[in-house]
Scaffold this active site. Structure first.
Site, short mmCIF file in Angstrom:
data_model
loop_
_atom_site.label_atom_id
_atom_site.label_comp_id
_atom_site.label_asym_id
_atom_site.label_seq_id
_atom_site.Cartn_x
_atom_site.Cartn_y
_atom_site.Cartn_z
N ASP A 13 0.86 -1.16 0.00
CA ASP A 13 0.00 0.00 0.00
C ASP A 13 0.91 1.23 0.00
O ASP A 13 1.99 1.19 0.57
CB ASP A 13 -0.83 -0.10 1.29
CG ASP A 13 -1.61 1.14 1.60
OD1 ASP A 13 -2.37 1.58 0.74
OD2 ASP A 13 -1.46 1.68 2.72
N ASP A 62 -1.67 -1.05 6.12
CA ASP A 62 -1.85 -0.57 7.49
C ASP A 62 -3.31 -0.32 7.86
O ASP A 62 -3.66 -0.39 9.03
CB ASP A 62 -1.08 0.74 7.70
CG ASP A 62 -1.71 1.89 6.92
OD1 ASP A 62 -2.22 1.65 5.82
OD2 ASP A 62 -1.71 3.02 7.44
N ASP A 93 -7.45 -1.82 3.89
CA ASP A 93 -6.60 -2.87 3.34
C ASP A 93 -6.97 -4.26 3.83
O ASP A 93 -6.46 -5.25 3.32
CB ASP A 93 -5.13 -2.62 3.73
CG ASP A 93 -4.64 -1.24 3.29
OD1 ASP A 93 -5.07 -0.80 2.21
OD2 ASP A 93 -3.84 -0.65 4.02
#
Ligand code: ADP
Ligand code: MG
Length: 292
Positions: free
Chosen positions: A38, A237, A241
């Site tokens: 990410d 995080d 996600d």
């Protein structure tokens, strides 16, 4: 699998704050071929700061910020928090928002002072029927420089741009280089603008960029990478996600993160250091060698 090898691997990880959930996670770490990361909060610090405010349509900066802040105060997005912080301490009287709507992966809208205010990305502006006009070129400039450009529109007309910078973590480039030396493909996955993402990925040496992905589509993009049987790790995080972490062969939660991310992950990187990603793969490979 020898319990000793697993204990040694788990112990080595724990010393560095690399917490493997179980033996299966250690074994999977050994066979990962692709690492998806990410962007925001993983490769970058996740603490965006306003760098530019550009107005259009005759708006004065403080008047525009007053409306934008009224909307962003209602949002929990890190970009929104940065905009609110930037405007703090300005003398302008605060405005309050009605009919606030958060549009995931797009931005937010609300009514402020009887006007409809939209704050977000190009996709949000398309939904709102806003034509960027001359602001389009400024937006592209910001994105080419790695800035995230947030667009503000009032009553359907473009009113300004807010440029934000989110600095890469200090060790992100080194982590990517180490993954490469392990023969692992690196992928950046983000909801942010393509040009912005490509600028940052270029600086970090990332192989592949998957950008402008809606929060609900991240897991599907992971599944695509797994199609030919490649083992994929996903490092993230946020709450956004969690489905992608679950879809990946090895979900990797970075930092204290959210409880959801930690519950879904096979590995938790307690120190929030991207270098712990190659470390986790190293430990996995070492463990597997001992098991054979
Ligand atoms: P990421 O993958 O970086 O977590 P998100 O899916 O949360 O991204 O958001 C994608 C994009 O949507 C952001 O880069 C931004 O352009 C826009 N956006 C989302 N929420 C907001 C908001 N509250 N204010 C401004 N822009 C927003
Ligand atoms: Mg995010």
């Amino acid at each position: 699998a020898t319990p000793t090898a697993i204990m040694v691997g788990t112990g080595l990880g724990a010393e560095r704050g690399v917490l493997f959930k179980d033996a299966a996670a250690l074994e999977t770490a050994a066979s990962v071929r692709t690492v998806v990361m990410d962007k925001t909060g993983t490769l970058t610090r996740g603490e965006p700061e306003v760098t530019d405010v550009i107005t259009a349509g005759g708006w004065r900066e403080d008047e525009l910020l007053r409306l934008v802040v009224a909307v962003e105060r209602e949002s929990e997005h890190p970009l929104a928090a940065a905009v609110v912080r930037h405007a703090q301490g300005r003398p302008t009287a605060p405005a309050s928002a009605r009919e606030f709507v958060n549009v995931p992966g797009h931005g937010a809208t609300a009514v402020v002072d009887g006007r409809r205010v939209a704050v977000g990305n190009r996709r949000l502006m398309e939904r709102e029927g806003v034509e960027l006009g001359p602001l389009a070129a400024r937006r592209d400039e910001l994105a080419a420089g790695g800035r995230t450009a947030v667009i503000a529109a009032v009553d359907g007309a473009p009113a300004g741009l807010i440029g934000l910078a989110d600095a890469p973590r200090e060790t992100s480039a080194r982590a990517v280089a180490e993954l490469r030396s392990l023969g692992v493909e690196t992928v950046m996955l983000t909801g942010d603008n393509r040009a912005t993402a490509e600028h940052i990925a270029g600086r970090l040496g990332i192989d592949t960029v998957i950008a402008e992905v809606l929060p609900g589509d991240k897991a599907a993009r992971i599944a695509e990478l797994q199609r030919d049987g490649r083992r994929v790790a996903m490092v993230g995080d946020g709450v956004n996600d969690a489905p992608a972490l679950a879809q990946a062969d090895l979900g990797t939660a970075i930092g204290a993160g959210t409880d959801v991310a930690i519950e879904t992950a096979g590995v938790v990187l307690m120190r929030s250091d991207p270098l712990d990603v190659p470390t986790a793969l190293h430990i996995g490979r070492g463990t597997l060698r001992k098991m054979r």
